[in-house]
Design a protein around this motif. Structure first.
Motif, PDB file in Angstrom:
ATOM      1  N   TRP A 106      27.585  87.791  26.812  1.00 45.81           N
ATOM      2  CA  TRP A 106      27.283  88.832  25.964  1.00 45.81           C
ATOM      3  C   TRP A 106      28.518  89.492  25.271  1.00 45.81           C
ATOM      4  O   TRP A 106      28.470  90.006  24.017  1.00 45.81           O
ATOM      5  N   PHE A 107      29.674  89.648  25.905  1.00 41.23           N
ATOM      6  CA  PHE A 107      30.776  90.217  25.094  1.00 41.23           C
ATOM      7  C   PHE A 107      31.042  89.229  23.937  1.00 41.23           C
ATOM      8  O   PHE A 107      31.018  89.936  22.917  1.00 41.23           O
ATOM      9  N   CYS A 108      30.965  87.878  23.761  1.00 43.22           N
ATOM     10  CA  CYS A 108      31.137  87.284  22.467  1.00 43.22           C
ATOM     11  C   CYS A 108      30.302  87.663  21.460  1.00 43.22           C
ATOM     12  O   CYS A 108      30.259  87.828  20.268  1.00 43.22           O
ATOM     13  N   GLY A 109      28.930  87.876  21.967  1.00 37.94           N
ATOM     14  CA  GLY A 109      27.875  88.365  21.104  1.00 37.94           C
ATOM     15  C   GLY A 109      28.081  89.649  20.514  1.00 37.94           C
ATOM     16  O   GLY A 109      27.976  89.824  19.191  1.00 37.94           O
ATOM     17  N   LEU A 110      28.678  90.586  21.423  1.00 37.74           N
ATOM     18  CA  LEU A 110      28.938  91.951  20.890  1.00 37.74           C
ATOM     19  C   LEU A 110      30.058  92.080  19.560  1.00 37.74           C
ATOM     20  O   LEU A 110      30.115  92.794  18.858  1.00 37.74           O
ATOM     21  N   HIS A 111      31.145  91.347  20.040  1.00 36.96           N
ATOM     22  CA  HIS A 111      32.167  91.183  18.945  1.00 36.96           C
ATOM     23  C   HIS A 111      31.767  90.481  17.829  1.00 36.96           C
ATOM     24  O   HIS A 111      32.304  90.820  16.701  1.00 36.96           O
ATOM     25  N   PHE A 112      30.964  89.611  17.917  1.00 42.06           N
ATOM     26  CA  PHE A 112      30.147  88.894  16.508  1.00 42.06           C
ATOM     27  C   PHE A 112      29.447  89.872  15.726  1.00 42.06           C
ATOM     28  O   PHE A 112      29.514  90.154  14.655  1.00 42.06           O
ATOM     29  N   LEU A 113      28.839  90.790  16.420  1.00 41.81           N
ATOM     30  CA  LEU A 113      27.969  91.998  15.920  1.00 41.81           C
ATOM     31  C   LEU A 113      29.100  93.098  15.435  1.00 41.81           C
ATOM     32  O   LEU A 113      28.928  93.591  14.409  1.00 41.81           O
ATOM     33  N   GLN A 114      30.237  93.383  15.972  1.00 42.96           N
ATOM     34  CA  GLN A 114      31.162  94.224  15.712  1.00 42.96           C
ATOM     35  C   GLN A 114      31.890  93.867  14.151  1.00 42.96           C
ATOM     36  O   GLN A 114      32.130  94.451  13.219  1.00 42.96           O
ATOM     37  N   ARG A 115      31.976  92.467  14.332  1.00 42.18           N
ATOM     38  CA  ARG A 115      32.738  91.739  13.197  1.00 42.18           C
ATOM     39  C   ARG A 115      31.756  91.849  11.699  1.00 42.18           C
ATOM     40  O   ARG A 115      32.337  92.442  11.004  1.00 42.18           O
ATOM     41  N   ALA A 116      30.491  91.594  12.213  1.00 49.77           N
ATOM     42  CA  ALA A 116      29.734  91.777  11.146  1.00 49.77           C
ATOM     43  C   ALA A 116      29.524  93.203  10.609  1.00 49.77           C
ATOM     44  O   ALA A 116      29.425  93.465   9.146  1.00 49.77           O
ATOM     45  N   ALA A 117      29.551  94.195  11.552  1.00 50.83           N
ATOM     46  CA  ALA A 117      29.396  95.632  11.020  1.00 50.83           C
ATOM     47  C   ALA A 117      30.534  96.288  10.362  1.00 50.83           C
ATOM     48  O   ALA A 117      30.739  97.254   9.892  1.00 50.83           O
TER      49      ALA A 117
END
Ligand SMILES: N[C@@H](CCC(=O)N[C@@H](CS)C(=O)NCC(=O)O)C(=O)O
Length: 229
Positions: A163-174
């Protein structure tokens, strides 16, 4: 025998493996492949994984692809600290959470994040807007689930890593310039989902964490923060 890891910068499945190795304190030989130079399509790499995808882990003659399979393998090979729970129940809960990310979290995040990351945000503008409620629902659930520490059993597990990696992926996109054309309502995460930031900070304090962070995310313009905010 020494562990070798084939990975690519920005690949969250590959990042999971690097984080698991950091959590377990296992040294490894790093093979960073370039996607843009098609290094996942060379005959040498296709001999390791005919699907041409990272991560791939090699331990002597044993070769394994698929990040969750690699995490499970590493957990048997290097049991400490355990990343798949201490009891049958915890093992089941860790797997459930990992697979919920794969089946629900990642699809929800990808609808919003992928177009922003890969230059498709104009064409996918409506899909991004329509996809936001599902992202908020996933973040609401995750924020509640980590309120007491980690997702399962009070210690770091594979579920937290996924989940952590997924959240950073989302943060990067945002934080990509294209995101300014949308009212994503995501950042800073801490405004609406404060537990996520506290929880992420514990993973970000793992020894060697910064070396696992996707290198081109740090050098891009604008760079991504290695810390969830
Ligand atoms: N389900 C796989 C997904 C692996 C995957 O899709 N890797 C992508 C990067 S995120 C890749 O290597 N793409 C390179 C390519 O297709 O050339 C896993 O969890 O390991």
């Amino acid at each position: 025998m020494s562990i070798e890891v084939y990975w690519g910068s920005g690949s969250t499945p590959a990042w999971r493996v690097l984080l698991a190795l950091a959590a377990k304190g296992v040294p490894y030989e790093s093979h960073l492949l370039s996607f843009s130079n098609r290094e996942t399509r060379t005959p040498e790499f296709l001999a390791l994984n005919p699907r041409g995808k990272v991560p791939v882990l090699k331990n002597g003659d044993f070769v394994l692809n698929e990040s969750l399979a690699i995490l499970a393998y590493l957990n048997r090979e290097f049991p400490s600290p355990p990343l798949f729970g201490l009891s049958p129940e915890e093992t089941g809960l860790v797997w459930r959470s990992c697979l919920e990310y794969v089946g629900h979290g990642d699809p929800a995040f990808s609808v919003v994040a992928r177009p922003l990351l890969f230059g498709q945000s104009e064409a996918q503008a409506q899909a991004i807007r329509d996809g936001l409620p599902a992202v908020y629902a996933e973040l609401d659930a995750l924020n509640a689930a980590v309120k007491d520490g980690f997702l399962v059993g009070g210690t770091l597990s594979a579920a937290d890593i996924v989940w952590f990696c997924g959240l950073h992926f989302l943060q990067r996109a945002a934080t990509r310039p294209a995101a300014a054309n949308f009212e994503l309502g995501l950042l800073p995460f801490g405004d609406r989902w404060p537990n996520l930031v506290t929880w992420a900070a514990k993973i970000e304090s793992l020894p060697g964490y910064l070396e696992t962070f996707p290198p081109h995310w740090l050098t891009s313009d604008p760079p991504s923060s290695p810390h969830l905010r």
